[in-house]
Scaffold this active site. Structure first.
Site, short mmCIF file in Angstrom:
data_model
loop_
_atom_site.label_atom_id
_atom_site.label_comp_id
_atom_site.label_asym_id
_atom_site.label_seq_id
_atom_site.Cartn_x
_atom_site.Cartn_y
_atom_site.Cartn_z
N HIS A 113 0.83 -1.21 0.00
CA HIS A 113 0.00 0.00 0.00
C HIS A 113 0.86 1.25 0.00
O HIS A 113 1.93 1.28 0.59
CB HIS A 113 -0.99 0.00 1.17
CG HIS A 113 -0.37 -0.06 2.54
ND1 HIS A 113 -0.06 1.06 3.27
CD2 HIS A 113 -0.02 -1.11 3.33
CE1 HIS A 113 0.44 0.70 4.45
NE2 HIS A 113 0.49 -0.62 4.50
N ASP A 158 6.20 1.07 6.87
CA ASP A 158 4.81 0.68 6.62
C ASP A 158 4.13 1.64 5.68
O ASP A 158 3.61 2.64 6.11
CB ASP A 158 4.09 0.60 7.98
CG ASP A 158 2.67 0.11 7.86
OD1 ASP A 158 2.31 -0.43 6.81
OD2 ASP A 158 1.91 0.29 8.83
N GLU A 192 -5.05 1.22 2.48
CA GLU A 192 -4.92 0.09 3.41
C GLU A 192 -5.12 0.52 4.85
O GLU A 192 -5.75 -0.16 5.65
CB GLU A 192 -3.53 -0.56 3.25
CG GLU A 192 -3.41 -1.92 3.94
CD GLU A 192 -3.01 -1.85 5.42
OE1 GLU A 192 -3.16 -2.87 6.11
OE2 GLU A 192 -2.56 -0.78 5.87
N GLU A 193 -4.60 1.70 5.18
CA GLU A 193 -4.65 2.15 6.57
C GLU A 193 -6.05 2.54 7.02
O GLU A 193 -6.28 2.75 8.22
CB GLU A 193 -3.67 3.31 6.79
CG GLU A 193 -2.21 2.96 6.55
CD GLU A 193 -1.62 1.98 7.56
OE1 GLU A 193 -2.35 1.52 8.45
OE2 GLU A 193 -0.42 1.67 7.44
N GLU A 217 4.02 -6.05 3.23
CA GLU A 217 4.00 -5.27 4.47
C GLU A 217 5.39 -5.43 5.09
O GLU A 217 6.10 -6.40 4.82
CB GLU A 217 2.94 -5.83 5.43
CG GLU A 217 1.51 -5.49 5.06
CD GLU A 217 1.12 -4.04 5.34
OE1 GLU A 217 1.96 -3.27 5.85
OE2 GLU A 217 -0.02 -3.67 5.02
N HIS A 403 3.32 3.36 12.62
CA HIS A 403 2.26 4.27 13.07
C HIS A 403 2.77 5.26 14.13
O HIS A 403 1.99 5.97 14.73
CB HIS A 403 1.02 3.53 13.59
CG HIS A 403 0.37 2.66 12.55
ND1 HIS A 403 -0.92 2.19 12.66
CD2 HIS A 403 0.82 2.20 11.36
CE1 HIS A 403 -1.22 1.46 11.60
NE2 HIS A 403 -0.17 1.45 10.81
ZN LIG Z 1 0.92 -1.52 6.38
#
Ligand SMILES: [Zn+2]
Length: 433
Positions: A113, A158, A192-193, A217, A403
């Site tokens: 993503h 990510d 995706e998030e 990922e 994140h």
């Molecule tokens: Zn991810």
């Protein structure tokens, strides 16, 4: 002098033993993967320097343009399509995929993503940077000291590390002159998030048109790199409560306290959480009340539900619905909102065989992969797996602090071995090994 010679001989013997235990490495490929490191870092830097928070339409458009250029430089035919509309999780921008054709028989899909959780402006505060050093790490085999080389920046692991790995894997295969596949498709989605509502149908469709899906990922970096056999499905449920306001001191009995109904709802359903079943249910957001002397007439709570078994999920949702009808306060109105959920991912026999193959290949370059039975984090691999075709997760770079604005990094020291793993896997799959 003699001593030294003996030591050297002993060392030779030891090296000989180690070499005998290490599976045969494709030397030319590893040399090429090592040589591809600077270009992969360059790709990663370019990706990080375009901000792509899931809601950032401008950044997403710039990213799609960048990826179109990259895909075309690999000779791919490129398709862009507007992300599907979803009321709950509106995606912005376009999903993009590029396809190259070979001379073999297998079709391989690579996915990652392009969106991140980081809001616009994060990059200015946490710009791209590289850090190197030595650290002590606790591993299952004990504490070891090892050198590190890390890249920082929003979304660097990510999943921008996955996007960079995909592009540079294909570049590497092309430099090796490897064409023994029918088709390789590189697919990048924008949402995706926020649940992949705008791309899940496309992912499933593309997966069904290919023999294998490889998902990029990031993997963990500290203490060990890992691959997963299963990932939880997820859904966040929201409960809205309507009560009736009244003076909290003079005549509270004329009101219906939404905050009280909300609190009882939380307490009476928190027991749905069941770690043994890998069903995690936790209330995470609550809002109610604004003025100290008014009985609050509104409350909203949100919980996150993670599950492996759809049966367990439906049982939990049924219990929530039951609680909606069993009110604490007769005058309250309760509404349960269940948005589309992300399915769980459970590797099938072919998927498990791919994990075993990856573990073996990684040993060729001195890498080790810890196989995780199940993770609570969601993945687009789950949508690909709905195709019934085998899916492998996770082939991005090792990383940490996903994140987190400050802590997230990708282990760029691992690029040669991860590129080797990714490209050699594709070679093996393409040749039906
Ligand atoms: Zn991810």
């Amino acid at each position: 002098m003699l001593n030294t010679r003996l030591s050297a001989l002993a060392l030779l013997l030891v090296v000989g033993v180690v070499a005998a235990q290490t599976p045969a490495r494709h030397e030319a490929l590893f040399a090429a993967a090592t040589a591809a490191k600077p270009q992969t870092i360059e790709t990663l830097k370019n990706l990080v320097n375009i901000e792509t928070g899931s809601a950032n339409a401008e950044g997403m458009a710039a990213m799609t343009n960048y990826l179109e250029g990259e895909l075309k430089s690999l000779g791919a035919s490129v398709t862009r399509s507007k992300a599907a509309f979803s009321t709950e999780n509106p995606a912005v921008g376009e999903n993009i995929y590029g396809t190259i054709k070979g001379t073999g028989s297998k079709k391989i899909l690579m996915i990652a993503h392009m969106d991140t959780v980081h809001v616009k402006g994060t990059l200015a505060k946490q710009p791209w940077r590289i850090a190197t050093g030595v650290e002590k790490v606790k591993t299952p085999a004990g504490e070891v000291e090892r050198a590190f080389e890390r890249a920082y920046g929003p979304g660097v692991a990510d999943a921008k590390s996955g996007v960079a790995t995909i592009l540079n894997t294909v570049r590497l295969l092309q430099k090796q002159g490897f064409k023994d596949f029918a088709q390789i498709t590189m697919m990048f989605n924008t949402d995706e998030e926020i649940g992949s509502d705008g791309s899940k149908a496309l992912i499933q469709q593309l997966a069904s048109q290919h023999d294998v899906t490889l998902s990029y990922e990031p993997t963990s970096s500290v203490p060990v790199e890992a691959m997963i056999l299963a990932a939880s499905g997820s859904v966040s449920v929201t409960v809205k409560i309507k009560g009736k306001s009244a003076h909290a001191g003079a005549e509270p009995e004329k009101g219906v306290n939404a905050l009280v109904e909300m609190s009882d709802f939380v307490l009476s359903t928190m027991g749905l959480d069941n770690k043994d079943k890998a069903l995690r249910f936790n209330w995470t957001i609550a809002q109610s009340g604004a003025v100290f002397n008014i009985i609050p007439d509104e409350a909203t709570i949100t919980a996150t539900l993670r599950y492996l078994s759809p049966v367990d999920r439906d049982e939990a949702l049924a219990k929530l619905k039951e609680r909606v009808t069993n009110k604490k306060l007769a005058g309250s109105e309760i509404t349960l909102i269940v948005p589309p959920f992300r399915p769980s991912f459970i590797a099938d026999a072919a998927g498990k065989a791919l994990v075993t193959k990856a573990v073996e290949i990684y040993k060729e370059v001195g890498g080790s992969i810890y196989v995780v039975p199940v993770t609570g984090a969601g993945t687009d691999a789950a949508f690909a797996a709905l195709s019934g075709k085998p899916v492998l997760e996770a082939l991005g770079l090792p990383g940490f602090g996903y994140h987190s604005n400050v802590e997230e990094y990708a282990d760029i020291g691992a690029i040669p071995r991860r590129l080797y793993l990714s490209s050699r896997l594709i070679m093996e799959i393409a040749q039906g090994k």
